[in-house]
Design a protein around this motif. Structure first.
Motif, PDB file in Angstrom:
ATOM      1  N   LYS A 141      -4.190  -9.523  16.934  1.00  0.00           N
ATOM      2  CA  LYS A 141      -3.820 -10.312  18.109  1.00  0.00           C
ATOM      3  C   LYS A 141      -4.833 -11.417  18.408  1.00  0.00           C
ATOM      4  N   GLU A 142      -6.134 -11.139  18.219  1.00  0.00           N
ATOM      5  CA  GLU A 142      -7.161 -12.046  18.717  1.00  0.00           C
ATOM      6  C   GLU A 142      -7.799 -12.924  17.646  1.00  0.00           C
ATOM      7  N   THR A 143      -7.436 -12.770  16.384  1.00  0.00           N
ATOM      8  CA  THR A 143      -8.057 -13.569  15.324  1.00  0.00           C
ATOM      9  C   THR A 143      -6.990 -14.235  14.460  1.00  0.00           C
ATOM     10  N   GLU A 144      -7.430 -15.146  13.620  1.00  0.00           N
ATOM     11  CA  GLU A 144      -6.560 -15.781  12.632  1.00  0.00           C
ATOM     12  C   GLU A 144      -6.676 -15.094  11.277  1.00  0.00           C
ATOM     13  N   THR A 145      -7.387 -13.986  11.219  1.00  0.00           N
ATOM     14  CA  THR A 145      -7.514 -13.230   9.977  1.00  0.00           C
ATOM     15  C   THR A 145      -6.179 -12.600   9.600  1.00  0.00           C
ATOM     16  N   ALA A 146      -5.744 -12.835   8.374  1.00  0.00           N
ATOM     17  CA  ALA A 146      -4.565 -12.135   7.863  1.00  0.00           C
ATOM     18  C   ALA A 146      -4.971 -10.714   7.490  1.00  0.00           C
ATOM     19  N   ILE A 147      -4.085  -9.762   7.717  1.00  0.00           N
ATOM     20  CA  ILE A 147      -4.379  -8.353   7.439  1.00  0.00           C
ATOM     21  C   ILE A 147      -3.417  -7.844   6.370  1.00  0.00           C
ATOM     22  N   LEU A 148      -3.982  -7.198   5.360  1.00  0.00           N
ATOM     23  CA  LEU A 148      -3.186  -6.544   4.319  1.00  0.00           C
ATOM     24  C   LEU A 148      -3.505  -5.051   4.369  1.00  0.00           C
ATOM     25  N   TYR A 149      -2.567  -4.286   4.903  1.00  0.00           N
ATOM     26  CA  TYR A 149      -2.719  -2.848   5.120  1.00  0.00           C
ATOM     27  C   TYR A 149      -1.948  -2.124   4.023  1.00  0.00           C
ATOM     28  N   VAL A 150      -2.660  -1.355   3.210  1.00  0.00           N
ATOM     29  CA  VAL A 150      -2.051  -0.687   2.062  1.00  0.00           C
ATOM     30  C   VAL A 150      -2.022   0.815   2.335  1.00  0.00           C
ATOM     31  N   SER A 151      -0.822   1.363   2.474  1.00  0.00           N
ATOM     32  CA  SER A 151      -0.728   2.788   2.784  1.00  0.00           C
ATOM     33  C   SER A 151       0.700   3.283   2.607  1.00  0.00           C
ATOM     34  N   HIS A 152       0.817   4.582   2.282  1.00  0.00           N
ATOM     35  CA  HIS A 152       2.126   5.234   2.270  1.00  0.00           C
ATOM     36  C   HIS A 152       2.572   5.583   3.684  1.00  0.00           C
ATOM     37  N   ARG A 153       1.605   5.743   4.575  1.00  0.00           N
ATOM     38  CA  ARG A 153       1.918   6.147   5.938  1.00  0.00           C
ATOM     39  C   ARG A 153       2.360   4.959   6.784  1.00  0.00           C
ATOM     40  N   THR A 154       3.320   5.194   7.647  1.00  0.00           N
ATOM     41  CA  THR A 154       3.673   4.249   8.692  1.00  0.00           C
ATOM     42  C   THR A 154       3.113   4.823   9.983  1.00  0.00           C
ATOM     43  N   GLU A 155       1.974   4.300  10.420  1.00  0.00           N
ATOM     44  CA  GLU A 155       1.282   4.869  11.570  1.00  0.00           C
ATOM     45  C   GLU A 155       1.967   4.442  12.864  1.00  0.00           C
ATOM     46  N   ASN A 156       2.227   5.397  13.721  1.00  0.00           N
ATOM     47  CA  ASN A 156       2.845   5.131  15.006  1.00  0.00           C
ATOM     48  C   ASN A 156       1.945   4.210  15.830  1.00  0.00           C
ATOM     49  N   GLY A 157       2.499   3.085  16.272  1.00  0.00           N
ATOM     50  CA  GLY A 157       1.742   2.156  17.103  1.00  0.00           C
ATOM     51  C   GLY A 157       1.092   1.025  16.342  1.00  0.00           C
ATOM     52  N   LEU A 158       1.006   1.130  15.017  1.00  0.00           N
ATOM     53  CA  LEU A 158       0.450   0.048  14.214  1.00  0.00           C
ATOM     54  C   LEU A 158       1.571  -0.948  13.924  1.00  0.00           C
ATOM     55  N   ASN A 159       1.310  -2.228  14.182  1.00  0.00           N
ATOM     56  CA  ASN A 159       2.416  -3.182  14.238  1.00  0.00           C
ATOM     57  C   ASN A 159       2.315  -4.318  13.229  1.00  0.00           C
ATOM     58  N   PRO A 160       2.499  -4.047  11.930  1.00  0.00           N
ATOM     59  CA  PRO A 160       2.528  -5.160  10.970  1.00  0.00           C
ATOM     60  C   PRO A 160       3.743  -6.055  11.206  1.00  0.00           C
ATOM     61  N   ASP A 161       3.578  -7.346  10.895  1.00  0.00           N
ATOM     62  CA  ASP A 161       4.693  -8.290  11.031  1.00  0.00           C
ATOM     63  C   ASP A 161       5.701  -8.142   9.892  1.00  0.00           C
ATOM     64  N   PHE A 162       5.177  -7.825   8.701  1.00  0.00           N
ATOM     65  CA  PHE A 162       6.011  -7.751   7.509  1.00  0.00           C
ATOM     66  C   PHE A 162       5.593  -6.558   6.656  1.00  0.00           C
ATOM     67  N   ILE A 163       6.534  -6.065   5.870  1.00  0.00           N
ATOM     68  CA  ILE A 163       6.235  -5.064   4.842  1.00  0.00           C
ATOM     69  C   ILE A 163       6.607  -5.668   3.492  1.00  0.00           C
ATOM     70  N   TYR A 164       5.695  -5.558   2.524  1.00  0.00           N
ATOM     71  CA  TYR A 164       6.032  -5.933   1.147  1.00  0.00           C
ATOM     72  C   TYR A 164       6.122  -4.636   0.355  1.00  0.00           C
ATOM     73  N   GLU A 165       7.345  -4.271  -0.005  1.00  0.00           N
ATOM     74  CA  GLU A 165       7.589  -2.979  -0.661  1.00  0.00           C
ATOM     75  C   GLU A 165       7.821  -3.178  -2.148  1.00  0.00           C
ATOM     76  N   LEU A 166       7.064  -2.428  -2.958  1.00  0.00           N
ATOM     77  CA  LEU A 166       7.240  -2.452  -4.404  1.00  0.00           C
ATOM     78  C   LEU A 166       8.252  -1.380  -4.794  1.00  0.00           C
ATOM     79  N   ILE A 167       9.280  -1.795  -5.539  1.00  0.00           N
ATOM     80  CA  ILE A 167      10.348  -0.888  -5.962  1.00  0.00           C
ATOM     81  C   ILE A 167      10.315  -0.797  -7.482  1.00  0.00           C
TER      82      ILE A 167
END
Length: 410
Positions: free
Chosen positions: A369-395
């Motif tokens: 919310k407060e920075t211009e840093t892009a965040i890349l969150y890599v995880s199998h878990r979808t954490e309740n309350g964590l709010n990514p804008d996009f998901i890039y899913e590898l199939i």
């Protein structure tokens, strides 16, 4: 057959001591006289050490790869097969789902459910959502005793806005209006003629919050290594990082200066006796531990982060004296002191308890919310309350994994 039980612990509990109590002390139960086995990363690390010393160990993966260079899923399957061959009367299962994709989790549940008809299962867990479906009773470990309680009634209360101090301003401007900061164009990768990635097209722009997900072996680590590491497979590909095409003369060091990085693996086996304050300021130099003298400006920014984390008054305390959850917060602040264009979080919540995850979630949402840093969150878990804008899913496909962009709604 005795009842199967789960022991819910926080990161304040000494897990190794608890395991020792289960294996050796009768006051916790009736297991110490039985033949037992430990299904845990503790066991896996012991066998990896044995493998390094002797060139092999008793635990063998299906593929024949060494434990050290196998995926988490392969390691856990190999350990479980080895345990089954020993026909134990009880099994301690610890952090059973850590770093596993959904399919691997389902396979583990199926195998353990079958084993539960032959052996007592004692589950140690830090996340309530990880409770195995066949568990009969749940306990907490308190002062050396097991106290029965109902897991559904247990709620973790954390201030919804625990970090009230605003984040510091950018130390240096890296972006110079460069957008996108990461761009993959038709990137395909194979290893030993085995396709891993197939025509990946993906852009990460300044300030965006992405989650990268996909099953074990789908190529997540390959993508990360082409961004953050020196994977030779990246050269000759159409990959642009921070406005510069990969392989056009930039060094790995120059790329890493623009990336903040945190992985749960950074906490494994850590022994350095650095203070909390020194650990944060070392992020300016991309070292773990302080070896150079910081400038006054760098010290002020590190102190600002200490106030954000409410750790200023304990800044001289040893980093190792903190719980894993608070160690994670410190290392995220360390990754952010330079205000990098990109922050990579690689399986960051593995090993954290529910209370720690709520703090982690609050801090990452604040950074988004407060920075211009892009965040890349890599995880199998979808954490309740964590709010990514996009998901890039590898199939995964036989020709290699393809990517799919999912726009989240929150």
């Amino acid at each position: 057959m005795n009842e199967h039980l789960a022991i819910c612990i926080s990161n304040k509990v000494n897990k190794e001591h608890l395991i020792d109590c289960i294996q050796n002390e009768t006051k916790l139960g009736t297991w110490s006289h039985l033949k037992g086995a430990l299904f845990s990363e503790i066991s896996i690390n012991k066998y990896i050490k044995e493998e390094r010393l002797h060139g092999s160990c008793n635990v063998q993966t299906v593929s024949g790869n060494s434990l050290e260079f196998s995926s988490q899923g392969e390691r856990k399957k190999a350990l479980l097969n080895y345990i089954i061959s020993k026909k134990p009367e009880y099994i301690i299962v610890d952090n059973v789902f850590g770093n596993l994709d959904v399919q691997s989790q389902e396979e583990i549940i199926k195998t353990l459910s079958k084993l539960s008809h032959k052996a007592i299962i004692i589950q140690i867990l830090k996340r309530q959502e990880d409770l195995l479906p066949f568990i009969d009773k749940t306990y907490q470990f308190d002062n050396g005793n097991l106290i029965e309680y109902t897991i559904e009634a247990e709620q973790v209360e954390i201030n919804s806005a625990p970090f009230y101090v605003e984040l510091p301003q950018a130390y240096r401007s890296f972006t110079d209006q460069i957008n996108p900061i990461v761009k993959f164009t038709n990137v395909s990768v194979d290893y030993r003629e085995r396709p891993i990635l197939a025509a990946i097209n993906w852009e990460i722009k300044a300030g965006e919050f992405w989650q990268l997900k996909g099953p074990n072996g789908s190529g997540k680590s390959t993508i990360l290594s082409m961004i953050f590491g020196d994977n030779p497979k990246a050269f000759g590909q159409d990959i642009t990082l921070f406005g510069i095409k990969k392989g056009s003369g930039e060094s790995v060091w120059e790329i890493k200066q623009k990336i903040g990085y945190f992985s749960s693996d950074m906490l494994r086996g850590f022994t350095r006796l650095d203070s909390i304050g020194n650990m944060i300021v070392s992020g300016f130099f991309d070292t773990i531990g302080l070896y150079k003298t910081p400038t006054n400006e760098q010290i002020k920014i590190a102190q600002h982060w200490l106030r954000v984390l409410d750790m200023f008054d304990i800044r001289k305390q040893d980093f190792l004296s903190l719980s894993k959850g608070y160690q994670s917060l410190v290392l995220i602040a360390r990754a952010m002191v330079k205000h990098p264009p990109l922050l990579i979080l690689d399986e960051p919540t593995n090993g954290l308890d529910d209370a720690d995850v709520k703090l982690f979630t609050a801090l990452i949402n604040k950074i988004a919310k407060e920075t211009e840093t892009a965040i890349l969150y890599v995880s199998h878990r979808t954490e309740n309350g964590l709010n990514p804008d996009f998901i890039y899913e590898l199939i995964p496909y036989e020709s290699g994994s393809k990517g799919q962009v999912i726009l989240t709604k929150h």
